[in-house]
Design a protein around this motif. Structure first.
Motif, PDB file in Angstrom:
ATOM      1  N   ALA A 521       0.837  -1.210   0.000  1.00 21.14           N
ATOM      2  CA  ALA A 521       0.000   0.000   0.000  1.00 21.14           C
ATOM      3  C   ALA A 521       0.867   1.253   0.000  1.00 21.14           C
ATOM      4  N   ARG A 522       1.920   1.237   0.835  1.00 21.52           N
ATOM      5  CA  ARG A 522       2.800   2.408   0.952  1.00 21.52           C
ATOM      6  C   ARG A 522       3.489   2.734  -0.363  1.00 21.52           C
ATOM      7  N   SER A 523       3.808   1.709  -1.120  1.00 25.23           N
ATOM      8  CA  SER A 523       4.501   1.935  -2.395  1.00 25.23           C
ATOM      9  C   SER A 523       3.574   2.480  -3.478  1.00 25.23           C
ATOM     10  N   ARG A 524       2.266   2.510  -3.189  1.00 25.13           N
ATOM     11  CA  ARG A 524       1.309   2.909  -4.217  1.00 25.13           C
ATOM     12  C   ARG A 524       0.620   4.246  -3.927  1.00 25.13           C
ATOM     13  N   THR A 525       1.052   4.947  -2.890  1.00 30.73           N
ATOM     14  CA  THR A 525       0.418   6.230  -2.588  1.00 30.73           C
ATOM     15  C   THR A 525       1.460   7.271  -2.219  1.00 30.73           C
ATOM     16  N   THR A 526       1.113   8.521  -2.476  1.00 29.38           N
ATOM     17  CA  THR A 526       1.945   9.663  -2.057  1.00 29.38           C
ATOM     18  C   THR A 526       1.186  10.557  -1.092  1.00 29.38           C
ATOM     19  N   ASP A 527      -0.033  10.177  -0.755  1.00 31.11           N
ATOM     20  CA  ASP A 527      -0.841  10.990   0.147  1.00 31.11           C
ATOM     21  C   ASP A 527      -0.220  10.982   1.549  1.00 31.11           C
ATOM     22  N   ALA A 528       0.059  12.174   2.067  1.00 29.82           N
ATOM     23  CA  ALA A 528       0.787  12.304   3.337  1.00 29.82           C
ATOM     24  C   ALA A 528       0.023  11.667   4.492  1.00 29.82           C
ATOM     25  N   GLN A 529      -1.269  11.929   4.544  1.00 27.78           N
ATOM     26  CA  GLN A 529      -2.054  11.393   5.642  1.00 27.78           C
ATOM     27  C   GLN A 529      -2.125   9.867   5.581  1.00 27.78           C
ATOM     28  N   ALA A 530      -2.324   9.333   4.368  1.00 27.03           N
ATOM     29  CA  ALA A 530      -2.368   7.882   4.203  1.00 27.03           C
ATOM     30  C   ALA A 530      -1.032   7.254   4.582  1.00 27.03           C
ATOM     31  N   LEU A 531       0.065   7.900   4.206  1.00 26.59           N
ATOM     32  CA  LEU A 531       1.394   7.367   4.539  1.00 26.59           C
ATOM     33  C   LEU A 531       1.631   7.357   6.044  1.00 26.59           C
ATOM     34  N   ARG A 532       1.172   8.407   6.717  1.00 25.33           N
ATOM     35  CA  ARG A 532       1.327   8.430   8.183  1.00 25.33           C
ATOM     36  C   ARG A 532       0.565   7.264   8.817  1.00 25.33           C
ATOM     37  N   ASP A 533      -0.667   7.053   8.338  1.00 28.24           N
ATOM     38  CA  ASP A 533      -1.483   5.961   8.871  1.00 28.24           C
ATOM     39  C   ASP A 533      -0.835   4.597   8.601  1.00 28.24           C
ATOM     40  N   ILE A 534      -0.327   4.417   7.386  1.00 25.74           N
ATOM     41  CA  ILE A 534       0.309   3.139   7.022  1.00 25.74           C
ATOM     42  C   ILE A 534       1.547   2.892   7.883  1.00 25.74           C
ATOM     43  N   ASN A 535       2.366   3.927   8.044  1.00 27.75           N
ATOM     44  CA  ASN A 535       3.590   3.752   8.845  1.00 27.75           C
ATOM     45  C   ASN A 535       3.269   3.432  10.300  1.00 27.75           C
ATOM     46  N   ASN A 536       2.234   4.058  10.827  1.00 31.06           N
ATOM     47  CA  ASN A 536       1.827   3.754  12.206  1.00 31.06           C
ATOM     48  C   ASN A 536       1.361   2.305  12.335  1.00 31.06           C
ATOM     49  N   ARG A 537       0.620   1.855  11.326  1.00 36.78           N
ATOM     50  CA  ARG A 537       0.129   0.471  11.366  1.00 36.78           C
ATOM     51  C   ARG A 537       1.279  -0.526  11.229  1.00 36.78           C
ATOM     52  N   ILE A 538       2.264  -0.191  10.390  1.00 36.38           N
ATOM     53  CA  ILE A 538       3.435  -1.071  10.258  1.00 36.38           C
ATOM     54  C   ILE A 538       4.169  -1.183  11.597  1.00 36.38           C
ATOM     55  N   ASN A 539       4.316  -0.043  12.281  1.00 35.35           N
ATOM     56  CA  ASN A 539       4.974  -0.065  13.593  1.00 35.35           C
ATOM     57  C   ASN A 539       4.202  -0.930  14.577  1.00 35.35           C
ATOM     58  N   GLY A 540       2.876  -0.823  14.527  1.00 34.90           N
ATOM     59  CA  GLY A 540       2.051  -1.636  15.427  1.00 34.90           C
ATOM     60  C   GLY A 540       2.196  -3.120  15.153  1.00 34.90           C
ATOM     61  N   ILE A 541       2.217  -3.486  13.873  1.00 30.54           N
ATOM     62  CA  ILE A 541       2.357  -4.906  13.519  1.00 30.54           C
ATOM     63  C   ILE A 541       3.750  -5.417  13.889  1.00 30.54           C
ATOM     64  N   ASN A 542       4.771  -4.576  13.689  1.00 27.44           N
ATOM     65  CA  ASN A 542       6.120  -4.991  14.098  1.00 27.44           C
ATOM     66  C   ASN A 542       6.183  -5.285  15.595  1.00 27.44           C
TER      67      ASN A 542
END
Length: 549
Positions: A521-542
């Motif tokens: 998902a992260r590789s397919r968007t440049t939307d700042a808000q979406a990227l923040r949400d994705i990165n937070n979710r990745i941190n949670g899953i890690n």
């Protein structure tokens, strides 16, 4: 009294009168000059006939001095001293001087501009003056002829009108050549030489706009932003509406993050150009500065120039939404939804704006009427489905939630029948099913959405959610089995341990798959808000993966 003495006294008094009578000079204020004056040296003026001698004397002892006093950018060198140096160099007749002689004399005297002059008497009190200018700066000669008369005031005026403009023109052309040489150094990236050249030009002509502009640009290339700003600011002072200088100075403000200065400058550029794109940038900067009123005015200025400018429509719609001006956001977001029917963020914000503005029922009615008149209007079906989803998300009543989700699914199924290849239909179905915890339906529709449009990032978010849920379930099973195994003995304990390890491996597999989904998902968007949400979710899953391991 001896007649001879009387005649001598009379002649002396006449000569004294000729040299001291006040000449009517200009009443105009003399302009200030802050540069380095050009040193002008007149070699001894040669009278080619007896009638010219008196005018030569008057020009030498008075006229030229008076004329040059009104031109502060020139320094008239002492004519007696120049004559002395001329003679000491072994010269007697200016007519005999060639270019090399004039160059040597200019160097000896220390003159920037050397002028040799001869005079002939003409008819009716007119005298013909022939001059030759030599420049030590450019090593060039220029011929110039003009007339003067006997009357002192008229002669003064003729010198002002016929001599000084030619000197101005000659010196100006020299400055232009020096400027062009410096520009050439700038182009060739000989920055130090360019700086020296531009500063020399400015010393000769403090009003030379191009010298300030290119000097500022040179310092910018050298990353000396303080000096670049100083000289480009001076260029703007010289010519406030020069777009080159304004844009170059804007680049400096942007590079040094001087938002307050930059936005004031860009506002000036935007107004001058009537440019909707620049007004959009102005609005964004004012928003960053917290100047909300000015930001709104700038966005509206942009749309007043081009009401259909897509970037401002979307940005202003989102801005109004963020400022909770939902009623004003609706027409902007409606327009944006028409332009980008596949943009889920636009659809979501439009739905929320309808809800917050207490207009969601009105909106649903509007789109249902459109569908009634055109059952194949896929965009209307998608929009009304989004509105039903918004009502479901905003309600705490389970019956209301279920009813609106059912209506949304019905609308989406109609859209699917009309356009079975529309990825947004499957994406919306996947989102609803995921909210209803129907993970299998959510997963299948998310995969269908990707099959129709692999560039979408949202289906990966749903797939990640499904896999994360499965991973969490397996982890819970792992924890439960571990507790049971701790109490069991014998074969039962061994089997529970095997089941526990299988649950752990399954949990890790689902969680790692969820992480991979988010990375896709992260590789397919440049939307700042979406990227923040994705990165937070990745941190949670890690964190979850580390906990399971």
């Amino acid at each position: 009294m001896n007649p001879r003495i009387l005649i001598a006294l009379t002649i002396a008094m006449l000569l004294f009168a000729c040299t001291t009578t006040v000449v009517q000079t200009t009443t105009e204020p003399i302009p200030e000059f802050h540069g380095t004056p050009t040193k002008v040296a007149f070699l001894p003026i040669k009278a080619n006939d007896s009638s010219s001698r008196n005018i030569v004397k008057l020009m030498t002892v008075r006229d030229l001095d008076l004329v040059f006093q009104t031109h502060p950018k020139y320094e008239l060198m002492d004519m007696e001293e120049v004559a002395r140096l001329f003679k000491e160099a072994g010269h007697r007749n200016v007519d005999d001087l060639d270019k090399e002689d004039m160059k040597e004399l200019a160097e000896t005297i220390g003159a920037d501009l050397l002028i040799k002059t001869t005079m002939n008497s003409g008819s009716q009190g007119v005298f013909n003056v022939n001059s030759q200018f030599y420049s030590i700066r450019s090593d060039e000669l220029k011929q110039h002829s003009y007339d003067v008369v006997t009357h002192k005031d008229h002669r003064y005026k003729m010198l002002q009108e016929n001599l000084m403009p030619e000197i101005d023109s000659f010196v100006s052309s020299e400055v232009d050549k020096l400027l062009n040489s410096a520009i050439q150094n700038y182009v060739m990236e000989k920055h130090e030489d360019a700086v020296e050249g531009f500063k020399y030009v400015i010393s000769l002509d403090p009003d030379k706009l191009d010298a300030y502009y290119y000097l500022g640009c040179t310092y910018q290339k050298m990353e000396d932003y303080v000096q670049a700003e100083e000289y480009l600011s001076q260029a703007v002072e010289l010519k406030p509406d020069d777009e080159r200088c304004l844009l170059a100075l804007n680049d400096i403000y942007e590079a040094t993050d001087q938002k307050v200065k930059r936005v004031a400058l860009m506002e000036k550029i935007a107004a001058k150009r009537e440019d909707e794109e620049i007004w959009l940038v102005v609005g964004n900067i004012y928003d960053e500065l917290g100047e909300k009123v000015k930001a709104k005015e700038a966005f509206e200025q942009s749309l007043s120039i081009d009401p259909n400018f897509t970037q401002t429509i979307i940005r202003y719609g989102f801005w109004l939404y963020e400022e909770e001006e939902y009623a004003d956001a609706i027409p902007m977001l409606e327009h944006a939804a028409e332009l980008f029917p596949d943009n889920e963020l636009v659809s979501d914000r439009l739905g929320v704006s309808y809800f917050k503005a207490n207009r969601i029922a009105e909106a649903i009615e509007r789109y249902e009427n459109i569908i009634a008149n055109d059952a194949n209007n896929v965009q209307a079906l998608l929009t009304v489905a989004g509105l039903y989803r918004t009502q479901a998300n905003e309600s705490n009543d389970s019956k209301v939630v279920a009813d609106n989700n059912s209506k949304a699914i019905a609308s989406l199924n109609k859209a699917k029948a009309v356009d079975p290849d529309n990825a947004m239909v499957y994406l919306n179905l996947a989102a609803i099913y995921f909210s209803q915890k129907k993970n299998n339906d959510a997963e299948s529709n998310a995969n269908l959405a990707l099959a129709k449009n692999p560039s979408l990032y949202q289906p990966y978010l749903i797939l990640s959610g499904v896999n994360q849920t499965k991973g969490a379930d397996q982890y819970s099973r792992f924890v439960d089995l571990e507790k049971q195994a701790a109490k069991a003995v014998g074969r039962k304990a061994d089997q529970l341990k095997k089941d526990r390890e299988a649950a752990k491996a399954s949990a890790l597999n689902f969680l790692r798959t969820a992480r991979t989904n988010l990375e896709s998902a992260r590789s397919r968007t440049t939307d700042a808000q979406a990227l923040r949400d994705i990165n937070n979710r990745i941190n949670g899953i890690n964190n979850m993966i580390n906990q399971v391991q």
